[in-house]
Design a protein around this motif. Sequence first.
Motif, PDB file in Angstrom:
ATOM      1  N   VAL A 142     -41.968 -12.539  59.275  1.00  0.00           N
ATOM      2  CA  VAL A 142     -40.649 -13.046  59.541  1.00  0.00           C
ATOM      3  C   VAL A 142     -40.189 -12.132  60.895  1.00  0.00           C
ATOM      4  O   VAL A 142     -40.455 -10.959  60.667  1.00  0.00           O
ATOM      5  CB  VAL A 142     -39.747 -12.698  58.516  1.00  0.00           C
ATOM      6  N   VAL A 143     -39.792 -12.688  61.745  1.00  0.00           N
ATOM      7  CA  VAL A 143     -39.515 -12.195  62.952  1.00  0.00           C
ATOM      8  C   VAL A 143     -38.056 -12.390  63.312  1.00  0.00           C
ATOM      9  O   VAL A 143     -37.669 -13.513  63.358  1.00  0.00           O
ATOM     10  CB  VAL A 143     -40.609 -12.393  64.134  1.00  0.00           C
ATOM     11  N   GLN A 144     -37.372 -11.332  63.925  1.00  0.00           N
ATOM     12  CA  GLN A 144     -35.978 -11.505  64.283  1.00  0.00           C
ATOM     13  C   GLN A 144     -35.865 -10.202  65.326  1.00  0.00           C
ATOM     14  O   GLN A 144     -36.162  -9.179  65.493  1.00  0.00           O
ATOM     15  CB  GLN A 144     -34.970 -11.032  63.033  1.00  0.00           C
ATOM     16  N   ALA A 145     -35.269 -11.022  66.447  1.00  0.00           N
ATOM     17  CA  ALA A 145     -34.993 -10.187  67.665  1.00  0.00           C
ATOM     18  C   ALA A 145     -33.759  -9.183  67.351  1.00  0.00           C
ATOM     19  O   ALA A 145     -32.897  -9.680  66.601  1.00  0.00           O
ATOM     20  CB  ALA A 145     -34.533 -11.243  68.940  1.00  0.00           C
ATOM     21  N   VAL A 146     -33.844  -8.013  68.021  1.00  0.00           N
ATOM     22  CA  VAL A 146     -32.696  -7.281  67.733  1.00  0.00           C
ATOM     23  C   VAL A 146     -31.525  -7.608  68.653  1.00  0.00           C
ATOM     24  O   VAL A 146     -31.943  -7.812  69.816  1.00  0.00           O
ATOM     25  CB  VAL A 146     -33.126  -5.665  68.120  1.00  0.00           C
ATOM     26  N   PRO A 147     -30.399  -7.970  68.302  1.00  0.00           N
ATOM     27  CA  PRO A 147     -29.524  -8.250  69.157  1.00  0.00           C
ATOM     28  C   PRO A 147     -28.862  -7.061  69.985  1.00  0.00           C
ATOM     29  O   PRO A 147     -28.912  -6.067  69.733  1.00  0.00           O
ATOM     30  CB  PRO A 147     -28.132  -8.850  68.193  1.00  0.00           C
ATOM     31  N   ALA A 148     -28.288  -7.624  71.178  1.00  0.00           N
ATOM     32  CA  ALA A 148     -27.531  -6.486  72.118  1.00  0.00           C
ATOM     33  C   ALA A 148     -26.335  -5.825  71.394  1.00  0.00           C
ATOM     34  O   ALA A 148     -26.113  -4.661  71.699  1.00  0.00           O
ATOM     35  CB  ALA A 148     -27.145  -7.154  73.416  1.00  0.00           C
ATOM     36  N   GLN A 149     -25.752  -6.573  70.500  1.00  0.00           N
ATOM     37  CA  GLN A 149     -24.377  -6.075  70.029  1.00  0.00           C
ATOM     38  C   GLN A 149     -24.577  -6.418  68.144  1.00  0.00           C
ATOM     39  O   GLN A 149     -25.385  -7.556  67.846  1.00  0.00           O
ATOM     40  CB  GLN A 149     -23.174  -6.584  70.511  1.00  0.00           C
ATOM     41  N   SER A 150     -24.167  -5.543  67.641  1.00  0.00           N
ATOM     42  CA  SER A 150     -24.346  -5.583  66.028  1.00  0.00           C
ATOM     43  C   SER A 150     -22.845  -5.814  65.579  1.00  0.00           C
ATOM     44  O   SER A 150     -21.947  -5.108  66.081  1.00  0.00           O
ATOM     45  CB  SER A 150     -24.969  -4.620  65.448  1.00  0.00           C
ATOM     46  N   ALA A 151     -22.737  -6.506  64.288  1.00  0.00           N
ATOM     47  CA  ALA A 151     -20.959  -6.415  63.911  1.00  0.00           C
ATOM     48  C   ALA A 151     -20.892  -5.071  62.972  1.00  0.00           C
ATOM     49  O   ALA A 151     -19.730  -5.096  62.420  1.00  0.00           O
ATOM     50  CB  ALA A 151     -20.937  -7.847  63.040  1.00  0.00           C
ATOM     51  N   ASN A 152     -21.670  -4.331  62.882  1.00  0.00           N
ATOM     52  CA  ASN A 152     -21.774  -3.210  62.173  1.00  0.00           C
ATOM     53  C   ASN A 152     -22.329  -2.126  62.879  1.00  0.00           C
ATOM     54  O   ASN A 152     -22.951  -2.194  63.971  1.00  0.00           O
ATOM     55  CB  ASN A 152     -22.034  -3.409  60.672  1.00  0.00           C
ATOM     56  N   ASP A 153     -22.301  -1.051  62.365  1.00  0.00           N
ATOM     57  CA  ASP A 153     -22.883   0.449  63.054  1.00  0.00           C
ATOM     58  C   ASP A 153     -24.207   0.663  62.382  1.00  0.00           C
ATOM     59  O   ASP A 153     -24.688   1.754  62.742  1.00  0.00           O
ATOM     60  CB  ASP A 153     -21.898   1.536  62.867  1.00  0.00           C
ATOM     61  N   ASN A 154     -24.793  -0.230  61.676  1.00  0.00           N
ATOM     62  CA  ASN A 154     -26.278   0.122  61.053  1.00  0.00           C
ATOM     63  C   ASN A 154     -27.315  -0.424  62.006  1.00  0.00           C
ATOM     64  O   ASN A 154     -27.077  -1.349  62.580  1.00  0.00           O
ATOM     65  CB  ASN A 154     -26.234  -0.607  59.626  1.00  0.00           C
ATOM     66  N   THR A 155     -28.468   0.238  61.895  1.00  0.00           N
ATOM     67  CA  THR A 155     -29.545  -0.530  62.656  1.00  0.00           C
ATOM     68  C   THR A 155     -30.355  -1.175  61.771  1.00  0.00           C
ATOM     69  O   THR A 155     -29.995  -1.459  60.672  1.00  0.00           O
ATOM     70  CB  THR A 155     -30.614   0.788  63.108  1.00  0.00           C
ATOM     71  N   MET A 156     -31.244  -2.054  62.468  1.00  0.00           N
ATOM     72  CA  MET A 156     -31.944  -2.929  61.559  1.00  0.00           C
ATOM     73  C   MET A 156     -32.974  -2.340  60.871  1.00  0.00           C
ATOM     74  O   MET A 156     -33.957  -2.887  60.162  1.00  0.00           O
ATOM     75  CB  MET A 156     -32.526  -4.277  62.399  1.00  0.00           C
TER      76      MET A 156
END
Length: 153
Positions: free
Chosen positions: A138-152
């Motif tokens: 399963v592959v997910q790009a890291v977004p430029a902005q996040s809705a929270n302060d947590n990292t992926m």
Amino acid sequence: MRVFLFLGCLALFAFSSAGAIANSKPASLDAALANKALVVDFYQQVLFERNADAIDQFIGDTYIQHNPNLPDGKAALKALIKALPKPDKAVGKIVRAIAEGDLVVLHVNYYGWPGPQGGAVVDIFRVADHKIVEHWDVVQAVPAQSANDNTMF
């Protein structure tokens, strides 16, 4: 009260049984740790360092691929790795490695792929007879902005 506890135990048993992975076979802790070491070594040598010559060391004669963009078999994996440029710097890092029975799960932080900020990848491998024989991802790009302060990661 006894009926409630009994039904609660049945619900817990049903949930635990339903959550079991059909392909996973019971294995000793030593076997699970050996499987994890095998998959981590494979990932480092083949996927991060792009060493296609090492594939035979890690991949079984039968290699079932669940990524819809790749065919089954180690020949397809060899062709893919040979087509990728050799990295001049680190392409990613394994953040977590989990082994249970014949399954090994890696949570990987890729740098600069599949998006500009990199990617979060979960790779699942099944190991049989000291070789990797099956793969899901399963592959997910890291977004430029996040809705929270947590990292992926």
